[in-house]
Design a protein around this motif. Structure first.
Motif, PDB file in Angstrom:
ATOM      1  N   ALA A 170      -5.974   6.937  -1.318  1.00 58.96           N
ATOM      2  CA  ALA A 170      -7.091   6.060  -0.970  1.00 58.96           C
ATOM      3  C   ALA A 170      -6.940   4.676  -1.597  1.00 58.96           C
ATOM      4  O   ALA A 170      -7.598   3.723  -1.165  1.00 58.96           O
ATOM      5  N   LEU A 171      -6.094   4.565  -2.592  1.00 56.40           N
ATOM      6  CA  LEU A 171      -5.925   3.297  -3.302  1.00 56.40           C
ATOM      7  C   LEU A 171      -4.994   2.333  -2.570  1.00 56.40           C
ATOM      8  O   LEU A 171      -5.121   1.110  -2.714  1.00 56.40           O
ATOM      9  N   TRP A 172      -4.056   2.849  -1.777  1.00 56.98           N
ATOM     10  CA  TRP A 172      -3.020   1.990  -1.174  1.00 56.98           C
ATOM     11  C   TRP A 172      -3.594   0.819  -0.377  1.00 56.98           C
ATOM     12  O   TRP A 172      -3.141  -0.328  -0.569  1.00 56.98           O
ATOM     13  N   PRO A 173      -4.553   1.018   0.534  1.00 58.38           N
ATOM     14  CA  PRO A 173      -5.059  -0.139   1.302  1.00 58.38           C
ATOM     15  C   PRO A 173      -5.665  -1.226   0.433  1.00 58.38           C
ATOM     16  O   PRO A 173      -5.505  -2.420   0.724  1.00 58.38           O
ATOM     17  N   ARG A 174      -6.345  -0.842  -0.652  1.00 62.31           N
ATOM     18  CA  ARG A 174      -6.942  -1.847  -1.539  1.00 62.31           C
ATOM     19  C   ARG A 174      -5.873  -2.633  -2.295  1.00 62.31           C
ATOM     20  O   ARG A 174      -6.017  -3.835  -2.535  1.00 62.31           O
ATOM     21  N   LEU A 175      -4.791  -1.968  -2.648  1.00 62.16           N
ATOM     22  CA  LEU A 175      -3.711  -2.663  -3.341  1.00 62.16           C
ATOM     23  C   LEU A 175      -2.986  -3.629  -2.406  1.00 62.16           C
ATOM     24  O   LEU A 175      -2.618  -4.738  -2.815  1.00 62.16           O
ATOM     25  N   ILE A 176      -2.794  -3.223  -1.166  1.00 63.20           N
ATOM     26  CA  ILE A 176      -2.155  -4.121  -0.196  1.00 63.20           C
ATOM     27  C   ILE A 176      -2.994  -5.381  -0.018  1.00 63.20           C
ATOM     28  O   ILE A 176      -2.471  -6.500   0.018  1.00 63.20           O
ATOM     29  N   LYS A 177      -4.301  -5.218   0.092  1.00 63.14           N
ATOM     30  CA  LYS A 177      -5.187  -6.380   0.237  1.00 63.14           C
ATOM     31  C   LYS A 177      -5.170  -7.266  -1.007  1.00 63.14           C
ATOM     32  O   LYS A 177      -5.431  -8.468  -0.913  1.00 63.14           O
ATOM     33  N   ALA A 178      -4.868  -6.701  -2.157  1.00 61.15           N
ATOM     34  CA  ALA A 178      -4.862  -7.471  -3.396  1.00 61.15           C
ATOM     35  C   ALA A 178      -3.579  -8.282  -3.587  1.00 61.15           C
ATOM     36  O   ALA A 178      -3.499  -9.110  -4.498  1.00 61.15           O
ATOM     37  N   LEU A 179      -2.576  -8.070  -2.733  1.00 58.91           N
ATOM     38  CA  LEU A 179      -1.328  -8.816  -2.838  1.00 58.91           C
ATOM     39  C   LEU A 179      -1.512 -10.255  -2.371  1.00 58.91           C
ATOM     40  O   LEU A 179      -2.120 -10.523  -1.336  1.00 58.91           O
ATOM     41  N   ALA A 180      -0.953 -11.181  -3.121  1.00 57.95           N
ATOM     42  CA  ALA A 180      -0.909 -12.570  -2.703  1.00 57.95           C
ATOM     43  C   ALA A 180       0.100 -12.735  -1.571  1.00 57.95           C
ATOM     44  O   ALA A 180       0.954 -11.864  -1.360  1.00 57.95           O
ATOM     45  N   PRO A 181       0.042 -13.818  -0.804  1.00 53.37           N
ATOM     46  CA  PRO A 181       1.111 -14.101   0.155  1.00 53.37           C
ATOM     47  C   PRO A 181       2.461 -14.117  -0.560  1.00 53.37           C
ATOM     48  O   PRO A 181       2.604 -14.726  -1.616  1.00 53.37           O
ATOM     49  N   ASP A 182       3.420 -13.389   0.006  1.00 58.99           N
ATOM     50  CA  ASP A 182       4.754 -13.221  -0.579  1.00 58.99           C
ATOM     51  C   ASP A 182       4.726 -12.400  -1.867  1.00 58.99           C
ATOM     52  O   ASP A 182       5.723 -12.347  -2.597  1.00 58.99           O
ATOM     53  N   GLY A 183       3.592 -11.720  -2.147  1.00 58.78           N
ATOM     54  CA  GLY A 183       3.507 -10.864  -3.318  1.00 58.78           C
ATOM     55  C   GLY A 183       4.244  -9.554  -3.115  1.00 58.78           C
ATOM     56  O   GLY A 183       4.494  -9.117  -1.984  1.00 58.78           O
ATOM     57  N   TRP A 184       4.574  -8.915  -4.226  1.00 58.37           N
ATOM     58  CA  TRP A 184       5.381  -7.693  -4.224  1.00 58.37           C
ATOM     59  C   TRP A 184       4.583  -6.507  -4.756  1.00 58.37           C
ATOM     60  O   TRP A 184       3.701  -6.665  -5.597  1.00 58.37           O
ATOM     61  N   ILE A 185       4.963  -5.308  -4.280  1.00 58.70           N
ATOM     62  CA  ILE A 185       4.464  -4.066  -4.866  1.00 58.70           C
ATOM     63  C   ILE A 185       5.651  -3.155  -5.137  1.00 58.70           C
ATOM     64  O   ILE A 185       6.560  -3.031  -4.309  1.00 58.70           O
ATOM     65  N   LEU A 186       5.679  -2.583  -6.324  1.00 63.76           N
ATOM     66  CA  LEU A 186       6.708  -1.631  -6.731  1.00 63.76           C
ATOM     67  C   LEU A 186       6.043  -0.294  -7.031  1.00 63.76           C
ATOM     68  O   LEU A 186       5.070  -0.237  -7.786  1.00 63.76           O
ATOM     69  N   VAL A 187       6.573   0.771  -6.435  1.00 64.57           N
ATOM     70  CA  VAL A 187       6.013   2.115  -6.628  1.00 64.57           C
ATOM     71  C   VAL A 187       7.140   3.073  -7.001  1.00 64.57           C
ATOM     72  O   VAL A 187       8.214   3.054  -6.392  1.00 64.57           O
ATOM     73  N   GLU A 188       6.877   3.892  -8.004  1.00 71.25           N
ATOM     74  CA  GLU A 188       7.811   4.946  -8.408  1.00 71.25           C
ATOM     75  C   GLU A 188       6.997   6.195  -8.716  1.00 71.25           C
ATOM     76  O   GLU A 188       6.039   6.139  -9.491  1.00 71.25           O
ATOM     77  N   HIS A 189       7.373   7.322  -8.092  1.00 74.33           N
ATOM     78  CA  HIS A 189       6.575   8.528  -8.312  1.00 74.33           C
ATOM     79  C   HIS A 189       7.416   9.772  -8.036  1.00 74.33           C
ATOM     80  O   HIS A 189       8.555   9.701  -7.563  1.00 74.33           O
TER      81      HIS A 189
END
Length: 234
Positions: free
Chosen positions: A153-172
């Motif tokens: 449920a957290l993924w959509p909120r994190l995507i919206k929190a990214l700046a233009p050209d921002g990055w997300i790194l996930v390890e699990h």
């Protein structure tokens, strides 16, 4: 300012308000409300506080090699470390020049992180809260890191929190029928291909699913993704 005793934190009752604890301060009267809609689970917080107070994650002190690899590709800016624990990755981000918000449910872990930040003379905005109910500022972060935490449920909120050209790194941990270390329940693992679907609106520049032996005798199944909200620089 008085130091907060970890045992007292673990047992301390909380009000229904969540707080952002700025500059490694965990006293309630020195924190400010930061947008939560409901209180974090007392049982969840107590469980994680006990784990950290008992030293369950003491050996996990170095930043993730996956983070180290990608740091050189991401311009420094504002960063969010989700489920930061005792701060191993948040502290590395601060060292690299990022302005870091680091969130975790465990106040014991955040006190440990704050002590290490003071020792290394680093500034991190440590925030105690339940990730299910925290509000993230849209378009705010140049980098978001999510290591060893899974909440679909957290993924959509994190995507919206990214700046233009921002990055997300996930390890699990990856779901697998093989006998591997880590969570036994599939509910606490990420399904094969899941993150490709989650981040399909972003530019996925790295994706991997691997069986690994990070230390002798410990076999893990891991999934990793690096994705950019626009132009990654190439």
């Amino acid at each position: 300012m008085a130091k907060v005793d970890q045992a007292q934190i673990a047992a301390r009752p909380r009000s229904a308000t969540m707080y952002a604890c700025v500059n490694d301060t965990l006293e309630q009267n020195e924190c400010v409300s930061f947008g939560g809609k409901k209180p974090m689970s007392d049982a969840d917080q107590l469980r994680w506080n006990r784990r950290y107070a008992e030293g369950s994650y003491r050996s996990r002190s170095m930043p993730s090699p996956f983070l180290e690899h990608w740091l050189g590709h991401v311009p420094a800016g504002r960063a969010l470390d989700v489920a930061c624990g005792a701060g191993r990755n948040a502290l590395r981000l601060a060292e690299a020049g990022f302005a870091v918000d680091a969130v975790d449910i465990s106040t014991v872990a955040l006190e440990m992180a704050g002590e290490e930040a003071r020792r290394r003379q680093l500034t991190v905005n440590w925030q105690a809260g339940d990730l299910d109910s925290l509000a993230f500022e849209p378009g705010a972060y140049q980098l978001i890191t999510v290591f060893r935490f899974h909440d679909p449920a957290l993924w959509p909120r994190l995507i919206k929190a990214l700046a233009p050209d921002g990055w997300i790194l996930v390890e699990h941990h990856l779901r697998t029928p093989l006998p591997v270390a880590g969570p036994e329940s599939e509910a606490f693992r990420i399904a094969p291909g899941e993150l490709l679907d989650v981040f399909k609106a972003l530019r996925i520049v790295h994706y991997s699913e691997k069986i690994e032996e990070p230390v002798p005798g410990r076999i893990e199944a891991n999934v990793r993704v690096a994705a950019c909200n626009g132009f990654p620089g190439w």
